[in-house]
Design a protein around this motif. Structure first.
Motif, PDB file in Angstrom:
ATOM      1  N   THR A  25       0.833  -1.208   0.000  1.00 24.72           N
ATOM      2  CA  THR A  25       0.000   0.000   0.000  1.00 24.72           C
ATOM      3  C   THR A  25       0.862   1.250   0.000  1.00 24.72           C
ATOM      4  O   THR A  25       0.569   2.225  -0.708  1.00 24.72           O
ATOM      5  CB  THR A  25      -0.926   0.014   1.231  1.00 24.72           C
ATOM      6  OG1 THR A  25      -1.718  -1.178   1.245  1.00 24.72           O
ATOM      7  CG2 THR A  25      -1.843   1.226   1.207  1.00 24.72           C
ATOM      8  N   THR A  26       1.940   1.237   0.787  1.00 22.04           N
ATOM      9  CA  THR A  26       2.849   2.386   0.864  1.00 22.04           C
ATOM     10  C   THR A  26       3.499   2.655  -0.484  1.00 22.04           C
ATOM     11  O   THR A  26       3.602   3.800  -0.931  1.00 22.04           O
ATOM     12  CB  THR A  26       3.934   2.145   1.929  1.00 22.04           C
ATOM     13  OG1 THR A  26       3.313   1.864   3.193  1.00 22.04           O
ATOM     14  CG2 THR A  26       4.829   3.364   2.077  1.00 22.04           C
ATOM     15  N   VAL A  27       3.937   1.600  -1.141  1.00 20.16           N
ATOM     16  CA  VAL A  27       4.581   1.736  -2.452  1.00 20.16           C
ATOM     17  C   VAL A  27       3.587   2.289  -3.480  1.00 20.16           C
ATOM     18  O   VAL A  27       3.921   3.149  -4.295  1.00 20.16           O
ATOM     19  CB  VAL A  27       5.147   0.378  -2.928  1.00 20.16           C
ATOM     20  CG1 VAL A  27       5.592   0.467  -4.382  1.00 20.16           C
ATOM     21  CG2 VAL A  27       6.314  -0.046  -2.048  1.00 20.16           C
ATOM     22  N   VAL A 107      -0.307   5.097   6.962  1.00 20.80           N
ATOM     23  CA  VAL A 107      -1.107   4.014   6.380  1.00 20.80           C
ATOM     24  C   VAL A 107      -1.635   3.106   7.491  1.00 20.80           C
ATOM     25  O   VAL A 107      -2.819   2.714   7.490  1.00 20.80           O
ATOM     26  CB  VAL A 107      -0.271   3.196   5.368  1.00 20.80           C
ATOM     27  CG1 VAL A 107      -1.015   1.927   4.958  1.00 20.80           C
ATOM     28  CG2 VAL A 107       0.038   4.034   4.138  1.00 20.80           C
ATOM     29  N   LEU A 108      -0.785   2.778   8.462  1.00 26.19           N
ATOM     30  CA  LEU A 108      -1.204   1.906   9.569  1.00 26.19           C
ATOM     31  C   LEU A 108      -2.316   2.546  10.387  1.00 26.19           C
ATOM     32  O   LEU A 108      -3.312   1.888  10.727  1.00 26.19           O
ATOM     33  CB  LEU A 108      -0.004   1.589  10.464  1.00 26.19           C
ATOM     34  CG  LEU A 108       0.931   0.489   9.953  1.00 26.19           C
ATOM     35  CD1 LEU A 108       2.250   0.511  10.725  1.00 26.19           C
ATOM     36  CD2 LEU A 108       0.264  -0.867  10.081  1.00 26.19           C
ATOM     37  N   ASN A 113      -7.790   2.956  12.042  1.00 23.18           N
ATOM     38  CA  ASN A 113      -8.918   3.884  12.140  1.00 23.18           C
ATOM     39  C   ASN A 113      -9.428   4.013  13.582  1.00 23.18           C
ATOM     40  O   ASN A 113     -10.601   3.750  13.865  1.00 23.18           O
ATOM     41  CB  ASN A 113     -10.064   3.434  11.230  1.00 23.18           C
ATOM     42  CG  ASN A 113     -11.134   4.507  11.071  1.00 23.18           C
ATOM     43  OD1 ASN A 113     -10.847   5.702  11.219  1.00 23.18           O
ATOM     44  ND2 ASN A 113     -12.360   4.091  10.807  1.00 23.18           N
ATOM     45  N   PRO A 114      -8.568   4.444  14.505  1.00 22.46           N
ATOM     46  CA  PRO A 114      -8.998   4.565  15.904  1.00 22.46           C
ATOM     47  C   PRO A 114      -9.858   5.805  16.136  1.00 22.46           C
ATOM     48  O   PRO A 114      -9.874   6.724  15.313  1.00 22.46           O
ATOM     49  CB  PRO A 114      -7.667   4.694  16.656  1.00 22.46           C
ATOM     50  CG  PRO A 114      -6.774   5.377  15.666  1.00 22.46           C
ATOM     51  CD  PRO A 114      -7.177   4.859  14.310  1.00 22.46           C
ATOM     52  N   ILE A 290       6.418   1.371  15.402  1.00 23.93           N
ATOM     53  CA  ILE A 290       5.867   0.877  14.143  1.00 23.93           C
ATOM     54  C   ILE A 290       5.448  -0.590  14.303  1.00 23.93           C
ATOM     55  O   ILE A 290       4.373  -0.999  13.817  1.00 23.93           O
ATOM     56  CB  ILE A 290       6.897   1.031  13.003  1.00 23.93           C
ATOM     57  CG1 ILE A 290       7.071   2.509  12.636  1.00 23.93           C
ATOM     58  CG2 ILE A 290       6.474   0.230  11.775  1.00 23.93           C
ATOM     59  CD1 ILE A 290       5.852   3.169  12.040  1.00 23.93           C
ATOM     60  N   THR A 291       6.266  -1.380  14.967  1.00 27.60           N
ATOM     61  CA  THR A 291       5.915  -2.789  15.216  1.00 27.60           C
ATOM     62  C   THR A 291       4.648  -2.887  16.052  1.00 27.60           C
ATOM     63  O   THR A 291       3.772  -3.725  15.786  1.00 27.60           O
ATOM     64  CB  THR A 291       7.074  -3.511  15.941  1.00 27.60           C
ATOM     65  OG1 THR A 291       8.241  -3.462  15.123  1.00 27.60           O
ATOM     66  CG2 THR A 291       6.730  -4.965  16.224  1.00 27.60           C
ATOM     67  N   PHE A 292       4.526  -2.026  17.052  1.00 24.64           N
ATOM     68  CA  PHE A 292       3.320  -1.991  17.883  1.00 24.64           C
ATOM     69  C   PHE A 292       2.087  -1.697  17.026  1.00 24.64           C
ATOM     70  O   PHE A 292       1.031  -2.328  17.192  1.00 24.64           O
ATOM     71  CB  PHE A 292       3.469  -0.938  18.978  1.00 24.64           C
ATOM     72  CG  PHE A 292       2.293  -0.850  19.913  1.00 24.64           C
ATOM     73  CD1 PHE A 292       2.153  -1.742  20.955  1.00 24.64           C
ATOM     74  CD2 PHE A 292       1.330   0.133  19.751  1.00 24.64           C
ATOM     75  CE1 PHE A 292       1.060  -1.671  21.813  1.00 24.64           C
ATOM     76  CE2 PHE A 292       0.245   0.217  20.601  1.00 24.64           C
ATOM     77  CZ  PHE A 292       0.112  -0.693  21.631  1.00 24.64           C
TER      78      PHE A 292
END
Length: 314
Positions: A25-27, A107-108, A113-114, A290-292
């Motif tokens: 998606t980022t790309v 993107v994340l 969508n919080p 980012i991992t979280f």
């Protein structure tokens, strides 16, 4: 024991699927007209290696190269025959952090969508090596004076506690100097921003009023002589609001960011005294957060509720 290991591996494989989706998606969103030879390693593969580094508690890129080469299942799952050279991983990681990290985070957050109607801002001390020449001396209410850095974080404050934006500074930077977090809350259309007494100053209340955000901060009694004679109208209104039942109930939500810091330090090793240098610590904190976010996106897809419990207690 084999069942536990199998379950952990299955979870990590699911996480890799999420990483691949976000990388693609980022790309797609990034406009890139550059031409040339195809990349030896894809964005997905490099991000997967960096997340693997976080999840396995790996300290250096040399160790990461060694551990990847030992892990046949991981190499197979991301399509590698051999780990990239440690210096090459470091080079690509720096490129991703400079050009794509913000896009990956955005993107994340969009996928998760919080609910951003209520946000919280706070900082946490990160002690570093005593030999770290770039670290500075700071003071914290619970640990006193320490040498290291400080993570300033903006997160959501309702059912899900999701990091939205963060800044790493040296330990001597005061919380109230990080107004960018207030503007970021406005960018996310937050209606209420909660903070502790470290942010109780005229500047923050004035900015929040211009941005039409309800700013609720703990009372910094060292920053005033008498509560009844506070000159700033917005600070005075905040003191009265905190005395109401509604204000007390709302302000309790601020403790959620403290629980988030506890989880990040306890489960993800956010505070690492072995690290030296601002860049090393920034890379460490960036990829942990980012991992979280990757893991919270996976939980949402699986229909699981947000939890502050450590992974081994869930």
């Amino acid at each position: 024991m084999s069942k536990i290991i199998k379950a952990q591996n299955e979870k990590f494989l699911k996480l890799l699927c999420i990483i691949k989706k976000i990388a693609e998606t980022t790309v797609q969103r990034r406009k890139n007209s550059k031409r040339g030879r195809p990349r030896k390693f894809s964005l997905f593969q490099i991000i997967a290696c960096l997340v693997y580094k976080v999840k396995r508690g790996i300290a250096s890129f040399r160790e990461l190269e060694y551990r990847i080469n030992q892990d046949t299942e991981f190499k197979k799952s991301i399509g590698l025959e051999k780990s990239p050279d440690y210096s090459y991983i470091a080079k690509l990681a720096a490129k991703i952090e400079e050009d794509l990290l913000q896009a990956i985070r955005d993107v994340l957050i969009a996928e998760i969508n919080p609910d951003v109607s209520i946000t919280i801002v706070d900082s946490t001390p990160l002690r570093s090596s005593k030999q770290d020449k770039e670290a500075k001396i700071g003071i914290h209410v619970t640990i006193g004076f320490y040498k290291g850095y400080k993570l300033h974080l903006l997160c959501t404050g309702k059912e899900e506690v999701i990091p939205l934006f963060w800044i790493l500074t040296t330990a001597n930077k005061h919380d109230s100097t990080q107004e960018e977090l207030l503007y970021r809350a406005w960018n996310y259309n937050s209606k209420i921003l909660l903070a502790d007494a470290g942010y109780d100053c005229n500047r923050w209340f004035d900015i929040a009023n211009r941005l039409e955000i309800k700013f609720v901060a703990g009372v910094n009694r060292r920053n005033m002589r008498n509560e009844e004679n506070v000159k700033n109208r917005f600070r005075a209104e905040n003191i009265k609001f905190l005395g109401t039942e509604e204000g007390k109930k709302l302000y309790k939500l601020r403790m959620k960011i403290e629980k988030l810091f506890s989880k990040l330090k306890g489960e993800y090793n956010l505070e690492n005294i072995r690290l030296r240098g601002f860049k090393s610590y920034k890379r460490h904190t960036d990829w942990i957060l980012i991992t979280f976010l990757f893991e919270q996106f996976l939980r949402k897809l699986e229909g699981k509720k947000f939890s502050f419990a450590y992974e081994w207690n869930q």
